[in-house]
Design a protein around this motif. Structure first.
Motif, PDB file in Angstrom:
ATOM      1  N   LEU A   1       0.827  -1.314  -0.301  1.00  0.00           N
ATOM      2  CA  LEU A   1      -0.057  -0.219  -0.002  1.00  0.00           C
ATOM      3  C   LEU A   1       0.838   1.192  -0.043  1.00  0.00           C
ATOM      4  N   ALA A   2       0.249   2.309  -0.598  1.00  0.00           N
ATOM      5  CA  ALA A   2       1.076   3.720  -0.473  1.00  0.00           C
ATOM      6  C   ALA A   2      -0.048   4.607  -0.112  1.00  0.00           C
ATOM      7  N   VAL A   3       0.052   5.727   0.700  1.00  0.00           N
ATOM      8  CA  VAL A   3      -0.551   6.854   1.036  1.00  0.00           C
ATOM      9  C   VAL A   3      -0.170   8.055   0.532  1.00  0.00           C
ATOM     10  N   SER A   4      -0.853   9.067   0.120  1.00  0.00           N
ATOM     11  CA  SER A   4      -0.781  10.370   0.046  1.00  0.00           C
ATOM     12  C   SER A   4      -1.529  11.369   0.732  1.00  0.00           C
ATOM     13  N   ALA A   5      -1.187  12.356   0.875  1.00  0.00           N
ATOM     14  CA  ALA A   5      -2.073  13.235   1.868  1.00  0.00           C
ATOM     15  C   ALA A   5      -1.691  15.043   1.221  1.00  0.00           C
ATOM     16  N   ILE A   6      -2.369  15.673   1.928  1.00  0.00           N
ATOM     17  CA  ILE A   6      -2.256  17.075   1.588  1.00  0.00           C
ATOM     18  C   ILE A   6      -1.095  17.408   2.204  1.00  0.00           C
ATOM     19  N   GLY A   7      -0.507  18.617   1.632  1.00  0.00           N
ATOM     20  CA  GLY A   7       0.920  18.998   1.958  1.00  0.00           C
ATOM     21  C   GLY A   7       1.307  20.008   1.018  1.00  0.00           C
ATOM     22  N   PRO A   8       2.517  20.638   1.583  1.00  0.00           N
ATOM     23  CA  PRO A   8       3.310  20.266   3.024  1.00  0.00           C
ATOM     24  C   PRO A   8       2.399  20.777   4.113  1.00  0.00           C
ATOM     25  N   CYS A   9       2.460  20.179   5.285  1.00  0.00           N
ATOM     26  CA  CYS A   9       1.902  20.539   6.540  1.00  0.00           C
ATOM     27  C   CYS A   9       3.163  20.638   7.617  1.00  0.00           C
ATOM     28  N   LEU A  10       2.834  21.201   8.552  1.00  0.00           N
ATOM     29  CA  LEU A  10       3.544  21.144   9.778  1.00  0.00           C
ATOM     30  C   LEU A  10       2.842  20.408  10.915  1.00  0.00           C
ATOM     31  N   VAL A  11       3.511  19.270  11.164  1.00  0.00           N
ATOM     32  CA  VAL A  11       2.995  18.530  12.386  1.00  0.00           C
ATOM     33  C   VAL A  11       3.874  18.348  13.333  1.00  0.00           C
ATOM     34  N   PRO A  12       3.955  19.027  14.666  1.00  0.00           N
ATOM     35  CA  PRO A  12       4.816  18.606  15.679  1.00  0.00           C
ATOM     36  C   PRO A  12       4.541  17.526  16.419  1.00  0.00           C
ATOM     37  N   LEU A  13       5.564  16.589  16.751  1.00  0.00           N
ATOM     38  CA  LEU A  13       5.469  15.432  17.406  1.00  0.00           C
ATOM     39  C   LEU A  13       6.234  15.442  18.797  1.00  0.00           C
ATOM     40  N   ASP A  14       5.584  15.093  19.893  1.00  0.00           N
ATOM     41  CA  ASP A  14       6.399  15.006  21.211  1.00  0.00           C
ATOM     42  C   ASP A  14       7.219  13.501  20.918  1.00  0.00           C
ATOM     43  N   ALA A  15       7.991  13.336  21.963  1.00  0.00           N
ATOM     44  CA  ALA A  15       8.927  12.180  22.136  1.00  0.00           C
ATOM     45  C   ALA A  15       8.286  10.839  21.991  1.00  0.00           C
ATOM     46  N   GLY A  16       7.173  10.639  22.165  1.00  0.00           N
ATOM     47  CA  GLY A  16       6.648   9.521  21.951  1.00  0.00           C
ATOM     48  C   GLY A  16       5.580   9.147  20.479  1.00  0.00           C
ATOM     49  N   GLY A  17       5.787  10.383  19.843  1.00  0.00           N
ATOM     50  CA  GLY A  17       5.291  10.553  18.315  1.00  0.00           C
ATOM     51  C   GLY A  17       4.025  10.856  18.371  1.00  0.00           C
ATOM     52  N   ARG A  18       3.315  11.431  19.466  1.00  0.00           N
ATOM     53  CA  ARG A  18       1.947  11.840  19.309  1.00  0.00           C
ATOM     54  C   ARG A  18       1.868  13.545  19.027  1.00  0.00           C
ATOM     55  N   PRO A  19       0.970  13.838  18.307  1.00  0.00           N
ATOM     56  CA  PRO A  19       0.892  15.184  17.607  1.00  0.00           C
ATOM     57  C   PRO A  19       0.768  16.113  19.022  1.00  0.00           C
ATOM     58  N   LEU A  20       1.355  17.172  18.909  1.00  0.00           N
ATOM     59  CA  LEU A  20       1.043  18.407  19.893  1.00  0.00           C
ATOM     60  C   LEU A  20       0.071  19.229  19.681  1.00  0.00           C
ATOM     61  N   ARG A  21      -0.447  19.442  18.476  1.00  0.00           N
ATOM     62  CA  ARG A  21      -1.533  20.409  17.967  1.00  0.00           C
ATOM     63  C   ARG A  21      -1.952  19.810  16.769  1.00  0.00           C
TER      64      ARG A  21
ATOM     65  N   GLN B   1       3.551  28.308   1.225  1.00  0.00           N
ATOM     66  CA  GLN B   1       3.678  27.278   0.967  1.00  0.00           C
ATOM     67  C   GLN B   1       4.725  26.581   1.579  1.00  0.00           C
ATOM     68  N   ALA B   2       5.851  27.230   2.066  1.00  0.00           N
ATOM     69  CA  ALA B   2       6.950  26.862   2.684  1.00  0.00           C
ATOM     70  C   ALA B   2       6.464  26.544   4.401  1.00  0.00           C
ATOM     71  N   VAL B   3       7.326  25.456   4.840  1.00  0.00           N
ATOM     72  CA  VAL B   3       6.892  25.089   6.152  1.00  0.00           C
ATOM     73  C   VAL B   3       7.986  25.673   7.096  1.00  0.00           C
ATOM     74  N   GLY B   4       9.162  26.218   6.689  1.00  0.00           N
ATOM     75  CA  GLY B   4       9.936  26.862   7.694  1.00  0.00           C
ATOM     76  C   GLY B   4       9.360  28.019   8.363  1.00  0.00           C
ATOM     77  N   PRO B   5       8.732  28.911   7.730  1.00  0.00           N
ATOM     78  CA  PRO B   5       8.125  30.016   8.398  1.00  0.00           C
ATOM     79  C   PRO B   5       6.974  29.601   9.143  1.00  0.00           C
ATOM     80  N   LYS B   6       6.324  28.410   9.113  1.00  0.00           N
ATOM     81  CA  LYS B   6       5.573  28.266  10.076  1.00  0.00           C
ATOM     82  C   LYS B   6       6.182  27.472  11.228  1.00  0.00           C
ATOM     83  N   ILE B   7       7.175  26.957  11.073  1.00  0.00           N
ATOM     84  CA  ILE B   7       7.981  26.261  12.300  1.00  0.00           C
ATOM     85  C   ILE B   7       8.566  27.429  13.155  1.00  0.00           C
TER      86      ILE B   7
END
Length: 501
Positions: A77-97, A135-141
């Motif tokens: 299988l393969a997955v695609s998705a909307i992007g580029p997005c910013l998804v911050p994850l904690d140390a356990g791999g869980r989304p923070l927002r 469209q750039a992710v750097g400014p969102k970081i």
């Protein structure tokens, strides 16, 4: 024996899944609608677990319910998705927002300027092959670092939508190079690798890079329990949705241009050389050695949906669109002097203006609902022409244009675009879009297909040729379209700021 190929695409307003054979035959499809959060003007967000991962589980369960197929039948299988997005994850791999979405989220306008002041706009353009934009992710970081410091302090990794889902499936943090190209200033367009040249972020927070048809990993026992897939099933690196759209229609050779009619419009021109342009995006391709020139408008299908709900809220979506397109078809080319700028969520390429807004000019008391809808279709077509002219300025050879996406269901819209641009569009046999391209990527990673098999999977079935009789009308209208933006820009920027306040 497992032979079937599963493709899943997570879009802005729905997710789609397909189950296909190695010959490209569609066996089953399933769609899961979902919402889009707009918590503030210029913001666009979605819940990584509540929307993206939820939809993957729902699609797998629907397609592999045992009547007659199960997870044991899936070879890859393969997955695609909307992007580029910013998804911050904690140390356990869980989304923070909630995930901060692609170019339709324009919150980081100030951060673009801060990064250009810090590093130099020319240097960023030289290394990244394109300018900073919404469209750039750097400014969102940087926006998150400045506005949500407590959450940023807990951030161990940053990723994007497709990569997050692949992580949930496999436990592997991996991102395709096409999507990574937008993580400016963290990606070097020349080496097609992450770069710490700017000291902007610890590179250990980023996923490893791969090409879309490479192996990301295999389905974990935990993901197998949730989805019904077989543990150990190969999963491709995958792609952003627009890149999978291009794959799905065979726009994979140099000179092929994919034009996607979706919630937004997206363009991908396949090439082999690094060709920077200040108004376009220079990005890596799907396959090793490929480079793409990309472009995107902010509101196309989203604009027609808004008009549908605004003008005909009392009827079903299908009936409303049928009536609107019928009424628009009765209006002559040029909409009897009505002109619309389709910048309802700012605009991406080629003007790169997050503060742009929609403008409707030329209204009089004889105009009808059909005039308004046709003016919107023409405004989108004029925006498409503006992007195609930017490609031509670059000297990039366009050998053929292949149309794909939900908007291709309307022959009237396709004809308007060909009339405005003066170029024919090829309409493929299968227009289901990115999920079909994902099934093909699954076949590549599973060894069931070769790259050139996509031409057999999905050959063109029709050509939409331009009508030369209306070209003078649209040539004049295009000049007015360009002038209308230039002459209203300052006022519109002021109004956009007032709305934000």
């Amino acid at each position: 024996m497992s032979t079937l190929l599963l493709g899943i695409d997570i879009g802005t307003y729905s997710s789609k899944g397909v189950l296909a054979t190695p010959d490209g035959e569609l066996l089953r499809t399933h769609v899961v609608p979902h919402g889009l959060d707009l918590p503030h003007p210029g913001w666009a967000e979605q819940d990584p677990d509540g929307v993206w991962w939820h939809d993957v589980i729902a699609i797998c369960r629907a397609l592999l319910d045992g009547e007659p197929y199960t997870g044991a039948d899936v070879a890859a299988l393969a997955v695609s998705a909307i992007g580029p997005c910013l998804v911050p994850l904690d140390a356990g791999g869980r989304p923070l927002r909630p995930g901060i979405l692609y170019g339709i989220d324009t919150r980081a306008t100030e951060e673009i300027q801060l990064l250009e002041d810090r590093y130099g706009a020319e240097r960023i353009f030289r290394d990244a092959g394109m300018n900073l934009s919404s469209q750039a992710v750097g400014p969102k970081i940087l926006w998150m670092q400045r506005h949500e410091p407590d959450l940023w302090a807990r951030t161990a990794r940053v990723t994007t939508a497709s990569s997050y889902v692949t992580f949930r499936l496999t436990g592997e943090h991996v991102m395709d190079r096409h999507t990574a190209s937008y993580f400016i200033p963290l990606f070097d367009a020349r080496t097609q690798e992450w770069t710490d040249a700017f000291g902007f972020l610890d590179l250990g927070m980023l996923p490893r890079l791969g090409w879309s048809d490479e192996l990301a990993g295999t389905v974990t026992p935990e993901a197998a329990m949730q989805t019904g897939l077989r543990a150990g099933t190969p999963v491709a690196v995958g792609a952003v949705d627009a890149l999978s759209e291009a794959i799905s229609v065979g726009a994979v050779e140099s000179g092929d241009l994919m034009l996607m009619y979706g919630t937004t419009a997206f363009f991908i021109l396949v090439g082999q050389e690094l060709t920077p342009h200040p108004s376009l995006w220079n990005v890596s391709g799907a396959y090793d050695g490929q480079r793409n020139i990309a472009a995107g408008m902010a509101t196309t299908g989203a604009l027609t949906q808004w008009l549908r709900t605004t003008l005909l809220p009392e009827v079903s979506e299908e009936e409303a669109f049928a009536r609107l397109f019928e009424e628009a078809a009765a209006v002559p080319a040029g909409s009897d002097g009505l002109l619309l700028l389709p910048y309802f969520s700012g605009e991406r390429t080629p003007i790169q203006d997050p503060q742009a807004r929609g403008v409707l000019a030329g209204l009089n008391l004889t105009h009808t609902r059909g005039h308004l809808f046709r003016a919107a279709l023409e405004g989108i077509g004029l925006g498409i022409r503006h992007n195609l002219e930017a490609f031509r300025e670059l000297g990039a050879p366009i050998q053929r244009i292949v149309a794909v996406g939900g908007g291709t269901r309307s022959r009237e819209w396709l004809q308007i675009v060909s009339d405005i641009t003066g170029v024919p569009q090829l309409l493929p046999t299968v227009t289901i879009g990115a999920s079909y391209g994902d099934a093909f990527l699954a076949g590549l990673v599973g060894g069931a297909v070769r790259r050139d098999d996509i031409q057999r999977w999905n050959p063109p079935r029709e050509t939409i040729a331009p009508n030369p009789g209306v070209r003078p009308i649209y040539d004049a209208r295009f000049g007015e379209y360009r002038a209308l933006y230039d002459q209203t820009r300052d006022i519109v920027h002021h109004l956009a700021g007032a709305a934000g306040r």
